[in-house]
Design an enzyme around this catalytic site. Structure first.
Site, PDB file in Angstrom:
ATOM      1  N   GLU A 104       0.823  -1.213  -0.082  1.00 48.48           N
ATOM      2  CA  GLU A 104      -0.143   0.124   0.117  1.00 48.48           C
ATOM      3  C   GLU A 104       0.856   1.158  -0.158  1.00 48.48           C
ATOM      4  OE1 GLU A 104      -4.085   1.148   2.054  1.00 48.48           O
ATOM      5  OE2 GLU A 104      -2.611   0.817   3.440  1.00 48.48           O
ATOM      6  N   TYR A 180      -6.043  10.571   2.910  1.00 51.75           N
ATOM      7  CA  TYR A 180      -4.876  10.787   2.701  1.00 51.75           C
ATOM      8  C   TYR A 180      -4.626  11.621   1.229  1.00 51.75           C
ATOM      9  CZ  TYR A 180      -3.792   7.705   6.449  1.00 51.75           C
ATOM     10  OH  TYR A 180      -3.910   7.039   7.766  1.00 51.75           O
ATOM     11  N   ALA A 324      -9.126  -7.947   6.829  1.00 54.37           N
ATOM     12  CA  ALA A 324      -7.956  -7.440   7.794  1.00 54.37           C
ATOM     13  C   ALA A 324      -8.094  -8.139   9.172  1.00 54.37           C
ATOM     14  CB  ALA A 324      -8.178  -5.863   7.809  1.00 54.37           C
ATOM     15  N   ASP A 643      -6.453 -12.559  34.626  1.00 60.38           N
ATOM     16  CA  ASP A 643      -6.809 -11.343  35.407  1.00 60.38           C
ATOM     17  C   ASP A 643      -6.293 -11.641  36.934  1.00 60.38           C
ATOM     18  OD1 ASP A 643      -7.913  -9.594  33.394  1.00 60.38           O
ATOM     19  OD2 ASP A 643      -9.553 -11.151  33.453  1.00 60.38           O
TER      20      ASP A 643
HETATM   21  P1  ADP Z   1      -9.833 -14.370  33.471  1.00 58.94           P
HETATM   22  O1  ADP Z   1     -10.178 -13.262  32.472  1.00 58.94           O
HETATM   23  O2  ADP Z   1      -8.221 -14.498  33.818  1.00 58.94           O
HETATM   24  O3  ADP Z   1      -9.808 -15.887  32.588  1.00 58.94           O
HETATM   25  P2  ADP Z   1     -12.463 -14.528  34.487  1.00 58.94           P
HETATM   26  O4  ADP Z   1     -12.756 -13.816  35.600  1.00 58.94           O
HETATM   27  O5  ADP Z   1     -12.870 -14.465  33.245  1.00 58.94           O
HETATM   28  O6  ADP Z   1     -10.650 -14.426  34.492  1.00 58.94           O
HETATM   29  O7  ADP Z   1     -12.573 -16.001  35.060  1.00 58.94           O
HETATM   30  C1  ADP Z   1     -12.147 -16.724  36.390  1.00 58.94           C
HETATM   31  C2  ADP Z   1     -13.126 -17.969  36.394  1.00 58.94           C
HETATM   32  O8  ADP Z   1     -12.525 -18.789  37.530  1.00 58.94           O
HETATM   33  C3  ADP Z   1     -14.462 -17.552  36.789  1.00 58.94           C
HETATM   34  O9  ADP Z   1     -15.293 -18.299  35.705  1.00 58.94           O
HETATM   35  C4  ADP Z   1     -14.681 -18.249  38.113  1.00 58.94           C
HETATM   36  O10 ADP Z   1     -16.050 -18.889  38.390  1.00 58.94           O
HETATM   37  C5  ADP Z   1     -13.518 -19.173  38.278  1.00 58.94           C
HETATM   38  N1  ADP Z   1     -13.201 -19.669  39.645  1.00 58.94           N
HETATM   39  C6  ADP Z   1     -12.749 -18.518  40.476  1.00 58.94           C
HETATM   40  N2  ADP Z   1     -12.443 -19.426  41.666  1.00 58.94           N
HETATM   41  C7  ADP Z   1     -12.457 -20.872  41.444  1.00 58.94           C
HETATM   42  C8  ADP Z   1     -12.154 -21.719  42.141  1.00 58.94           C
HETATM   43  N3  ADP Z   1     -11.827 -21.734  43.453  1.00 58.94           N
HETATM   44  N4  ADP Z   1     -12.309 -23.092  41.539  1.00 58.94           N
HETATM   45  C9  ADP Z   1     -12.809 -23.067  40.312  1.00 58.94           C
HETATM   46  N5  ADP Z   1     -13.027 -21.997  39.431  1.00 58.94           N
HETATM   47  C10 ADP Z   1     -12.938 -20.691  40.052  1.00 58.94           C
END
Ligand code: ADP
Ligand code: SF4
Length: 688
Positions: A104, A180, A324, A643
């Site tokens: 491009e 552009y 894309a 997370d």
């Molecule tokens: P990430 O984005 O890091 O994947 P999420 O919050 O989307 O985190 O997912 C975390 C998952 O872990 C949730 O579905 C929750 O129900 C599960 N969870 C949290 N504690 C426990 C546990 N002690 N045993 C089994 N599952 C769990």
């Protein structure tokens, strides 16, 4: 498996001037954040799509001359011999997989304010481009091009075309879109010239025509010449001789290029987030092009469904299926359709984290495809994972991170048990994909669960909330903890630093809404997270019939949504849904009846009546389970990811889950470091 005959049409070769694409899958030019500073990273990223079956693979915008400098945004260049070598790495890699390579060629005109090269920006009539858009903003105003400047510009384009052919490109673009330089000549708002390049549409088209001719002549007809046009504005303008100025432009140029690549005008509509825009959204703007020209036409629309693609071809809207984002999310999309594995496509979710990478000035990131940008640096392939393991791993938590970790560990050969407390897998996405406009995000879960369910070495355990004792009793050699993060009911100070939890009635976070708590209106949504959650929660509460006021510390609603092209559409949505909003304010107190606010800079106190307060601010990771497991020691190796490790967007959680899984059990991990080609002329004497 073999291909469904219904999709045969997608695999027909298409002639593009002197070249032939092996099929109709065309990875159109798109930003990757990969400049000439990272030639091997870029080559591997693009080549992966060629390996995955795309018939044509293109670069992103590639500057033809230092007077087109987009910094601080990342852009490629074809200015000299070093640049030729840099791009040749990509074309060779793309050709090795049987695809054509397109470049491009780009001149930004007034949209490129040349912050680094310090050339005066060029323009047809001195009109600046998007002068007040943060990030693009500049106090430099463009120069009006005189006749000599126009001749120079055409010469630069022709010379860049020669370099492009030397670099091995098959298809050379003339880029008359997205604000552009050639586009600025087409549109009367930018072009107020009174010479042969301004005035009538015929005159405004002249420069584009001359660029196409010069590009073809410079390469002696050996390369195909593509014309990329933004059509939204031109189609909206009446013409005296055609249905619209868009029709007139295409009709005047109908025999000039070997290929038309047609698109929208603005990033927010061209690369629209799925939150507000469905698949195929370009069609109403570009559907007429094939009626005005016999040349092949390519266009995009976040196509992930082969049936939609076939319909585009059969209904005569497009000849080539442009991709894309779908090509980033799944470089192997064509190969999967070819193999009859269309149910294995990792469909783009339309979140636009990829476009945020360009705004951030970094290599592309993708929510669905954690390997994007890591093909060379870490050697990650999106489909092939080396089977190098055989022990047992327990993954706790079935959200995006846990699902991705389980999938990648399974592919490596580990025996994987995935335990999830809830009845359904999906974690945060179970709730988030139910928010207005976000249903496509559930594809992150669908793809991974679909794959996991086919794997013999993976066992899924829903409704299994595990304690540290359960984990210990399970006895797996490795444990991956992916238990997610929680939103905190804390306010922040004017510097957006979070404070203490707010002790008041009816104070909520998105986790409460996810849990189904009934929230009494009127509701104030206080957003200092400033990505999608605050505005999406406000929309969800409005959809429940609640009176909602959205308050943010930032200057606009969903301020970070600027990075993902959502932000302008959030404002439109708030207006349509009757959601009031207040900006540059912090909530300083709430007693269950009245909200106390302060203007963020002056500190001026304000009040707002509300029955409930929803705080969308800080997410806290960490995991009691992880603490308990690591505290005990013992034979298990415990890895915190997603997370729970560091809260972020879903893309971050998926990436972390993938990385944890790729590296689990390995003692050393190689990470490549790319380097640019240095212009030979400028090598220090000692190095020559
Ligand atoms: P990430 O984005 O890091 O994947 P999420 O919050 O989307 O985190 O997912 C975390 C998952 O872990 C949730 O579905 C929750 O129900 C599960 N969870 C949290 N504690 C426990 C546990 N002690 N045993 C089994 N599952 C769990
Ligand atoms: Fe699609 Fe999101 Fe990946 Fe971009 S980041 S390609 S929008 S899934």
């Amino acid at each position: 498996m073999s291909r469904n005959p219904r999709y045969d049409v997608l695999f027909q070769p298409v002639r593009i001037g002197p070249k032939t694409a092996r099929n109709r899958f065309f990875q159109v030019p798109h930003a990757s954040g990969m400049t000439n500073a990272a030639p091997h990273v870029r080559a591997a990223f693009r080549a992966m799509k060629a390996e995955g079956g795309w018939g044509v693979v293109s670069t992103g915008a590639c500057s033809i001359h230092p007077s087109s400098d987009d910094s601080p945004f990342p852009f490629a260049s074809l200015w000299d011999e070093a640049d030729i070598r840099s791009h040749a790495v990509m074309t060779e890699a793309v050709h090795a997989h049987g695809a054509l390579a397109a470049v491009e060629l780009w001149h930004g005109g007034a949209a490129a304010v040349n912050r680094t090269t310090r050339y005066a920006p060029l323009s047809p009539s001195g009109v600046p481009w998007m002068a007040t858009h943060v990030g693009f903003m500049s106090s430099a105003r463009p120069k009006v091009m005189d006749a000599a400047d126009i001749r120079e510009f055409i010469r630069w384009h022709a010379e860049a075309a020669v370099r492009a052919e030397q670099a091995g490109f098959d298809i050379l673009y003339v880029y008359a879109g997205m604000g552009y330089l050639p586009y600025q000549f087409l549109l009367s708002d930018y072009n107020r010239r009174t010479d042969g390049y301004g005035g009538s549409v015929r005159n405004r088209v002249r420069l584009v025509e001359e660029l196409i001719d010069a590009t073809r002549e410079a390469t002696h007809g050996r390369c195909a010449v593509a014309l990329r046009l933004s059509m939204q504005e031109l189609r909206a303008r009446p013409s005296e001789v055609a249905e619209s100025e868009g029709h007139e432009v295409v009709s005047l140029l109908k025999d000039a290029p070997d290929l038309f690549d047609v698109k929208m005008d603005y990033s927010a509509t061209d690369c629209a987030a799925s939150r507000y825009t469905p698949e195929g959204s370009h069609e109403p703007v570009v559907d007429f092009v094939k009626r005005c020209t016999d040349r092949p036409v390519v266009g995009v629309g976040r196509f992930t469904s082969p049936d939609t693609m076939v319909s585009m071809v059969k209904r005569g809207v497009l000849d080539l299926i442009g991709g894309a984002r779908p090509s980033i999310a799944d470089p192997f999309l064509p190969a999967k359709i070819d193999d009859g594995r269309e149910d294995e496509i990792r469909e783009c979710i339309g979140c636009n984290l990829c476009i945020s990478s360009w705004h951030d000035g970094v290599w592309v990131r993708c929510t669905q495809n954690p390997t994007a940008g890591e093909e060379w640096r870490r050697g990650w392939h999106p489909e092939i994972v080396r089977r190098d393991a055989e022990g047992e791993v327990l993954v706790v938590g079935g959200g995006p991170a846990g699902l991705e970790a389980a999938l990648t560990l399974g592919r490596r050969g580990w025996r994987v048990a995935l335990a999830e407390a809830a009845r359904d897998f999906g974690g945060r996405l179970k709730f988030e994909s139910r928010l207005p406009g976000l249903s496509a995000w559930h594809r992150v879960v669908d793809y991974r669960l679909g794959q996991l369910r086919r794997m013999e070495n993976v066992s899924l355990y829903p409704e299994s909330r595990l304690s540290a004792a359960d984990v210990a009793a399970f006895g797996a050699g490795h444990v991956v903890v992916a238990t997610g993060a929680t939103w905190q009911p804390v306010l922040c100070n004017p510097n957006e630093l979070p404070g203490q939890a707010l002790d008041a009635p009816r104070v909520y976070t998105p986790d409460d809404l996810a849990a189904g708590v009934e929230i009494e209106g009127p509701v104030a949504v206080f957003d200092y997270d400033n990505y999608y959650m605050g505005s999406a929660v406000a929309e969800a509460l409005a959809a429940q019939g609640k009176q909602v006021t959205y308050i943010t510390t930032a200057g606009t609603a969903a301020a970070w949504g600027f990075m993902t092209n959502e932000q302008p559409l959030v404002h439109a949505s708030f207006a349509a849904k009757g959601i009031g909003y207040r900006t540059l304010e912090v909530v300083t107190g709430f007693d269950g009846e009245t909200l106390r606010l302060a203007q963020i800079f002056s500190g001026e106190a304000r009040w707002l009546p509300a029955r409930s307060l929803m705080i969308v601010g800080l997410r806290q990771g960490g995991s009691a389970l992880y603490e308990a497991l690591t505290g005990e020691g013992g034979p298990q190796r415990v890895h915190l990811t997603g997370d729970a490790n560091a809260p972020g967007a879903i893309a971050h959680a998926v990436y972390q889950g993938h990385k944890t899984a790729r590296e689990l059990g390995l003692s050393a991990v190689a990470v490549g470091r790319d380097a640019p080609f240095v212009p030979r002329d400028f090598l220090p004497e000692a190095a020559q």
